[in-house]
Write a protein that holds these residues in place. Sequence first.
Motif, short mmCIF file in Angstrom:
data_model
loop_
_atom_site.label_atom_id
_atom_site.label_comp_id
_atom_site.label_asym_id
_atom_site.label_seq_id
_atom_site.Cartn_x
_atom_site.Cartn_y
_atom_site.Cartn_z
N PRO A 1 64.33 71.34 71.41
CA PRO A 1 65.35 70.98 72.41
C PRO A 1 65.84 69.54 72.25
O PRO A 1 65.22 68.70 71.62
N GLY A 2 67.02 69.31 72.86
CA GLY A 2 67.56 67.96 72.95
C GLY A 2 68.36 67.51 71.75
O GLY A 2 68.50 66.30 71.53
N ILE A 3 68.92 68.45 70.95
CA ILE A 3 69.64 68.08 69.73
C ILE A 3 71.01 68.74 69.73
O ILE A 3 71.14 69.94 70.04
N ASP A 4 72.03 67.98 69.37
CA ASP A 4 73.38 68.52 69.20
C ASP A 4 73.47 69.07 67.76
O ASP A 4 73.72 68.33 66.81
N ARG A 5 73.25 70.39 67.60
CA ARG A 5 73.14 70.98 66.27
C ARG A 5 74.47 70.99 65.51
O ARG A 5 74.50 70.87 64.29
N VAL A 6 75.56 71.16 66.22
CA VAL A 6 76.88 71.16 65.57
C VAL A 6 77.16 69.79 64.95
O VAL A 6 77.58 69.68 63.78
N ALA A 7 76.91 68.74 65.70
CA ALA A 7 77.11 67.38 65.18
C ALA A 7 76.16 67.09 64.03
O ALA A 7 76.53 66.41 63.06
N PHE A 8 74.94 67.62 64.10
CA PHE A 8 73.96 67.41 63.03
C PHE A 8 74.42 68.05 61.73
O PHE A 8 74.37 67.42 60.66
N GLN A 9 74.91 69.29 61.78
CA GLN A 9 75.38 69.97 60.56
C GLN A 9 76.61 69.28 59.99
O GLN A 9 76.74 69.13 58.77
N GLN A 10 77.51 68.86 60.86
CA GLN A 10 78.69 68.14 60.38
C GLN A 10 78.31 66.80 59.76
O GLN A 10 78.89 66.37 58.75
N ARG B 1 69.94 60.34 65.89
CA ARG B 1 71.37 59.99 66.00
C ARG B 1 72.17 61.11 66.65
O ARG B 1 73.30 60.91 67.07
N TYR B 2 71.59 62.33 66.67
CA TYR B 2 72.28 63.48 67.26
C TYR B 2 71.53 63.99 68.49
O TYR B 2 71.78 65.11 68.96
N ALA B 3 70.61 63.19 69.00
CA ALA B 3 69.83 63.60 70.17
C ALA B 3 70.61 63.34 71.45
O ALA B 3 71.39 62.39 71.56
#
Length: 436
Positions: free
Chosen positions: A47-56, A148-150
């Motif tokens: 939990p607590g991660i922006d997965r879309v921003a992480f992949q980008q 950085r994406y949390a």
Amino acid sequence: MVVSRDKTPTAQETFAQMAQAAGLRGRLLLTVGMLILIRLGIYIPIPGIDRVAFQQGLQGTGLGNLVGILDVLAGGGIFTVGLFALGILPYINASIIIQLLTAAVPSLEDLQKNEGEAGRRKISQITRYVALGWAIFQSIGISILLSRYALNPGPLFIFQTVLALVAGSMFVMWVGELITERGIGNGASLLIFVSIVSSLPRSLGQTIDLAQSGDRSLVGGVIILLLVFLAMIVGIVFVQEGTRRIPIISARRQVGRRMYLEKSSYLPLRLNQGGVMPIIFAYMVLFLPASLVNFFPNNQVLIQAVRYLSPGHWLNVLLYLVLILFFSYFYASLIVNPVEMSQNLKKMGASIPGIRPGKATSDYIEKVLNRLTFLGAIFLGLVAIIPTAVEGATQVRTFQGLGATSLLILVGVAIDTAKQIQTYVISQRYEGMVKQ
């Protein structure tokens, strides 16, 4: 059921034993159940991660292809940032480190060669501790990258993420050892096998969509690529099963009043002694620099070095071939000891025709083994390079991350697992004969 007395069980006998023999059936159910459990755990998100921003963000660094191939081996847990994101990779890296140290540290070499089962258990325990340390190291790097994406970055997020990733990796390692001990096949290899298979439907679907696009050049490229893959599968099977049979003759001996005549047999040496392990280890070594990027995300020198080692670059190809050659010879030296083999032949009163016992025999076996290992390593290198070159020529990259290396792992693990199942079937056959 009619039991065949041939050495190799028939398909009918194998499936019948899998359904009827309690021991074999239990091992199969345990293996399948554990593999399904690991696949489910990959999709449990941290939990607590922006997965879309992480992949980008990964695609923006230029490391997308490299991480994509690593994601295939991890079963898709890296891009989804699942609980089992590290998968079995820390354990494989630890195995690489320990096996290299075994050849360099005399105490570890003594444990492996002279201490028997107790020594092997000690080495396994050391490997687990190294895997734990490596999992912590990788988890810290990944956590720093993910911060950085949390949604709520900070020390608490890093601690919780490290704890979750390390716990998941240790559980996967335990499952792999459980499958090896109480299931069917090698647990670590099967976990990688299932991870690769899980990406097949997506790649096949993209390939079918590409073939239906109407572009004749792409359709032709898809056909050529599939034919190359089929040819590679046939070649892999032949090489994995290929052996050099060195003839040996047992001396005539007398036991009591009975005279035993000379017996001719052969000493089998496999063309590819290490199986799929040299190519897996070479794969992992190439990915080690990418782990350091997590700790130094703004280091341009390190980022450029990783890009040069990305798939398709000539430096990656060259280093890949060198590593495959090195690990092929390294594994051959671990599996086959010419001096020990020569001594065993001498103790049994056996010899190779035209070769004197002792040092001459060990030198001959070593010479043959070196030639076989070189041919096997060259084949592994060709398997790793040719389909990648075909992908570049045909511009069909739907199997990106699922290249010939993954194909070799799939075929090799399937052959090894099938052989182990056949071994259990044969043991059940002879057990039935004894009871009769």
